[in-house]
Design an enzyme around this catalytic site. Sequence first.
Site: not given
Length: 291
Positions: A194, A93-94
């Site tokens: 992307d 998790y950032l």
Amino acid sequence: MWHALQEEISAFIGRPFVLSERRLHQTGPRWQSYVVGDGRLSLFVKISESCHLEQLQAEAFGLAELSRFGPLRSPEVVCVGATRGFAYLVLEYLDFAAPSRLGWQRLGEGLAALHQRQDQAMYGFDEDNFIGNSPQPNAWHKHWHRFFCEQRLSFQLGMLAEKGLILPQQEALLDCACRLLKHHQPTPSLLHGDLWRGNIGFINDQPVFYDPACYYGDREADIAMTELFGRFDPDFYAAYDDTLALDENYESRRELYNLYHLLNHANLFGEHYWQQAQQSASALLNLYHHQ
């Protein structure tokens, strides 16, 4: 499902992970994402139906490639798999913050360094993957114009045709695209694939890549997409160009590269992007006929 995930995470981190926190982060038609933790470690969990396991595996593979070869940070992959009818992808998790001017500069420098990862003689990737929720074939090709026309434009046009949507002068467009790129044979670069604003984040002044659609191709395709849905900060382009200047004919190819993403969005989201794709195709045909 959550019990099985605890076991997978525990095996990866080498100690028991007992879930004490679970917060819904985002929900959509195919995915739900959560921030979970055990009081010591927070993780990002993406969950879908098990039929989407291949897509999550492709995302994990792309993140691992970017982390391995790229100068920009990507979330570390903890585990990916399926259990009890669900597929999951677990990442570190950032906690992102608003970008600074230095952050944009570092993004430009880091992307230029990534694009200098030129260890392939051909265009493509070791695995097919996905662009958004659409399949993205990556069969290796020696010639860039053939790869882009066959693996990108023709594939998207084929999916649209299955929906009953056929571009006017479709064959003329493909011929135009192949002719425009026939003598453009750039050294294959590792691409994010992307690269819009929704797929980058910043931790202080450090840029982070996520949700990639990696392959080896023309680096201009990444830059073109940064301009499709609203340009990045000017400091990004200045830093990129100072590190790895764009070819003077880049703008003549930008419309063509972004047509791929408009066709994909037409496949995914329908009428609005279908109209944009038709306008872009007409512009490309007019440009070609006036050269």
